[in-house]
Design a protein around this motif. Structure first.
Motif, PDB file in Angstrom:
ATOM      1  N   ARG A  80       0.832  -1.216   0.000  1.00  0.00           N
ATOM      2  CA  ARG A  80       0.000   0.000   0.000  1.00  0.00           C
ATOM      3  C   ARG A  80       0.858   1.254   0.000  1.00  0.00           C
ATOM      4  O   ARG A  80       0.403   2.329  -0.384  1.00  0.00           O
ATOM      5  N   LEU A  81       2.086   1.120   0.458  1.00  0.00           N
ATOM      6  CA  LEU A  81       2.989   2.281   0.549  1.00  0.00           C
ATOM      7  C   LEU A  81       3.985   2.302  -0.607  1.00  0.00           C
ATOM      8  O   LEU A  81       5.077   2.848  -0.487  1.00  0.00           O
ATOM      9  N   GLY A  82       3.612   1.690  -1.724  1.00  0.00           N
ATOM     10  CA  GLY A  82       4.495   1.718  -2.896  1.00  0.00           C
ATOM     11  C   GLY A  82       5.608   0.713  -2.822  1.00  0.00           C
ATOM     12  O   GLY A  82       6.735   0.994  -3.214  1.00  0.00           O
ATOM     13  N   ASP A  83       5.308  -0.469  -2.326  1.00  0.00           N
ATOM     14  CA  ASP A  83       6.276  -1.567  -2.197  1.00  0.00           C
ATOM     15  C   ASP A  83       7.404  -1.246  -1.212  1.00  0.00           C
ATOM     16  O   ASP A  83       8.562  -1.619  -1.435  1.00  0.00           O
ATOM     17  N   ALA A  84       7.057  -0.558  -0.143  1.00  0.00           N
ATOM     18  CA  ALA A  84       8.027  -0.292   0.930  1.00  0.00           C
ATOM     19  C   ALA A  84       8.337  -1.602   1.652  1.00  0.00           C
ATOM     20  O   ALA A  84       7.460  -2.443   1.842  1.00  0.00           O
ATOM     21  N   ARG A  85       9.564  -1.778   2.033  1.00  0.00           N
ATOM     22  CA  ARG A  85       9.963  -2.968   2.789  1.00  0.00           C
ATOM     23  C   ARG A  85       9.867  -2.636   4.272  1.00  0.00           C
ATOM     24  O   ARG A  85      10.633  -1.827   4.788  1.00  0.00           O
ATOM     25  N   LEU A  86       8.908  -3.256   4.944  1.00  0.00           N
ATOM     26  CA  LEU A  86       8.673  -2.978   6.355  1.00  0.00           C
ATOM     27  C   LEU A  86       9.171  -4.131   7.205  1.00  0.00           C
ATOM     28  O   LEU A  86       9.344  -5.245   6.727  1.00  0.00           O
ATOM     29  N   ARG A  87       9.358  -3.856   8.479  1.00  0.00           N
ATOM     30  CA  ARG A  87       9.777  -4.903   9.412  1.00  0.00           C
ATOM     31  C   ARG A  87       8.945  -4.771  10.681  1.00  0.00           C
ATOM     32  O   ARG A  87       8.415  -3.710  10.988  1.00  0.00           O
ATOM     33  N   GLY A  88       8.834  -5.860  11.396  1.00  0.00           N
ATOM     34  CA  GLY A  88       8.091  -5.849  12.644  1.00  0.00           C
ATOM     35  C   GLY A  88       9.025  -5.814  13.832  1.00  0.00           C
ATOM     36  O   GLY A  88      10.178  -6.227  13.740  1.00  0.00           O
ATOM     37  N   ARG A  89       8.522  -5.297  14.922  1.00  0.00           N
ATOM     38  CA  ARG A  89       9.248  -5.282  16.189  1.00  0.00           C
ATOM     39  C   ARG A  89       8.335  -5.840  17.266  1.00  0.00           C
ATOM     40  O   ARG A  89       7.143  -5.555  17.282  1.00  0.00           O
ATOM     41  N   ALA A  90       8.915  -6.608  18.155  1.00  0.00           N
ATOM     42  CA  ALA A  90       8.127  -7.181  19.256  1.00  0.00           C
ATOM     43  C   ALA A  90       7.752  -6.086  20.245  1.00  0.00           C
ATOM     44  O   ALA A  90       8.535  -5.167  20.508  1.00  0.00           O
ATOM     45  N   LEU A  91       6.549  -6.181  20.773  1.00  0.00           N
ATOM     46  CA  LEU A  91       6.068  -5.261  21.801  1.00  0.00           C
ATOM     47  C   LEU A  91       5.581  -6.075  22.987  1.00  0.00           C
ATOM     48  O   LEU A  91       5.032  -7.160  22.819  1.00  0.00           O
ATOM     49  N   HIS A  92       5.750  -5.548  24.164  1.00  0.00           N
ATOM     50  CA  HIS A  92       5.205  -6.182  25.359  1.00  0.00           C
ATOM     51  C   HIS A  92       3.780  -5.690  25.533  1.00  0.00           C
ATOM     52  O   HIS A  92       3.475  -4.533  25.261  1.00  0.00           O
ATOM     53  N   CYS A  93       2.911  -6.571  25.980  1.00  0.00           N
ATOM     54  CA  CYS A  93       1.546  -6.132  26.248  1.00  0.00           C
ATOM     55  C   CYS A  93       0.979  -6.934  27.405  1.00  0.00           C
ATOM     56  O   CYS A  93       1.505  -7.980  27.782  1.00  0.00           O
ATOM     57  N   ALA A  94      -0.071  -6.430  27.970  1.00  0.00           N
ATOM     58  CA  ALA A  94      -0.775  -7.094  29.063  1.00  0.00           C
ATOM     59  C   ALA A  94      -2.259  -6.791  28.909  1.00  0.00           C
ATOM     60  O   ALA A  94      -2.643  -5.846  28.225  1.00  0.00           O
ATOM     61  N   VAL A  95      -3.089  -7.595  29.545  1.00  0.00           N
ATOM     62  CA  VAL A  95      -4.530  -7.419  29.475  1.00  0.00           C
ATOM     63  C   VAL A  95      -5.082  -7.290  30.882  1.00  0.00           C
ATOM     64  O   VAL A  95      -4.724  -8.058  31.768  1.00  0.00           O
ATOM     65  N   ALA A  96      -5.934  -6.322  31.087  1.00  0.00           N
ATOM     66  CA  ALA A  96      -6.644  -6.159  32.351  1.00  0.00           C
ATOM     67  C   ALA A  96      -8.091  -6.601  32.145  1.00  0.00           C
ATOM     68  O   ALA A  96      -8.679  -6.328  31.099  1.00  0.00           O
ATOM     69  N   ASN A  97      -8.645  -7.293  33.125  1.00  0.00           N
ATOM     70  CA  ASN A  97     -10.026  -7.778  33.015  1.00  0.00           C
ATOM     71  C   ASN A  97     -10.235  -8.519  31.707  1.00  0.00           C
ATOM     72  O   ASN A  97     -11.196  -8.291  30.989  1.00  0.00           O
ATOM     73  N   GLY A  98      -9.311  -9.409  31.387  1.00  0.00           N
ATOM     74  CA  GLY A  98      -9.277 -10.057  30.084  1.00  0.00           C
ATOM     75  C   GLY A  98     -10.006 -11.368  29.976  1.00  0.00           C
ATOM     76  O   GLY A  98      -9.523 -12.258  29.301  1.00  0.00           O
ATOM     77  N   THR A  99     -11.158 -11.508  30.577  1.00  0.00           N
ATOM     78  CA  THR A  99     -11.911 -12.736  30.401  1.00  0.00           C
ATOM     79  C   THR A  99     -12.406 -12.811  28.966  1.00  0.00           C
ATOM     80  O   THR A  99     -12.998 -11.878  28.453  1.00  0.00           O
ATOM     81  N   ILE A 100     -12.149 -13.941  28.324  1.00  0.00           N
ATOM     82  CA  ILE A 100     -12.550 -14.120  26.941  1.00  0.00           C
ATOM     83  C   ILE A 100     -13.009 -15.558  26.757  1.00  0.00           C
ATOM     84  O   ILE A 100     -12.454 -16.475  27.359  1.00  0.00           O
ATOM     85  N   ALA A 101     -14.019 -15.737  25.970  1.00  0.00           N
ATOM     86  CA  ALA A 101     -14.547 -17.069  25.700  1.00  0.00           C
ATOM     87  C   ALA A 101     -14.159 -17.493  24.292  1.00  0.00           C
ATOM     88  O   ALA A 101     -13.902 -16.646  23.425  1.00  0.00           O
TER      89      ALA A 101
END
Length: 113
Positions: A80-101
């Motif tokens: 979408r950005l004209g064939d730009a080469r992108l890379r990912g970086r790891a992120l830390h995350c947490a969930v509050a009140n994260g009940t999920i079915a």
């Protein structure tokens, strides 16, 4: 005097992504299914900083599957950005009140062919 934004500046790239976010999400979904990666991926675009987009998942896919999904997202957004080469970086995350079915993250089985 207004500041001119270069087309490759993160602000301009985020604007392109934001306008196409629904289409990008649909393309990512199709590519994930084609790669047999059957977990949901959320995409969001930050308002500032160096990041162009952030992806997340409410599940815990294997490192291999997540790496593959990240590569797919980077490829599709990069196109979408004209064939730009992108890379990912790891992120830390947490969930509050994260009940999920299971029903909250499973696709509707009746909609699959």
């Amino acid at each position: 005097m207004p500041q001119t934004v270069e087309p490759t500046a993160p602000e301009a790239q985020r604007a392109v992504i934001t306008l196409a976010l629904d289409e990008i999400a649909a393309d990512v979904g199709n590519a994930l299914r084609n790669a047999h990666l059957d977990f949901p991926v959320f995409l969001t675009v930050p308002n500032s900083g160096d990041s162009l987009a952030t992806m997340a998942c409410p599940l815990d896919p294997s490192d291999s599957d997540w790496s593959h999904a990240s590569a797919i997202v980077c490829r599709i957004i990069g196109q979408r950005l004209g064939d730009a080469r992108l890379r990912g970086r790891a992120l830390h995350c947490a969930v509050a009140n994260g009940t999920i079915a299971v029903a909250d993250v499973m696709a509707d089985a009746g909609s699959e062919e």
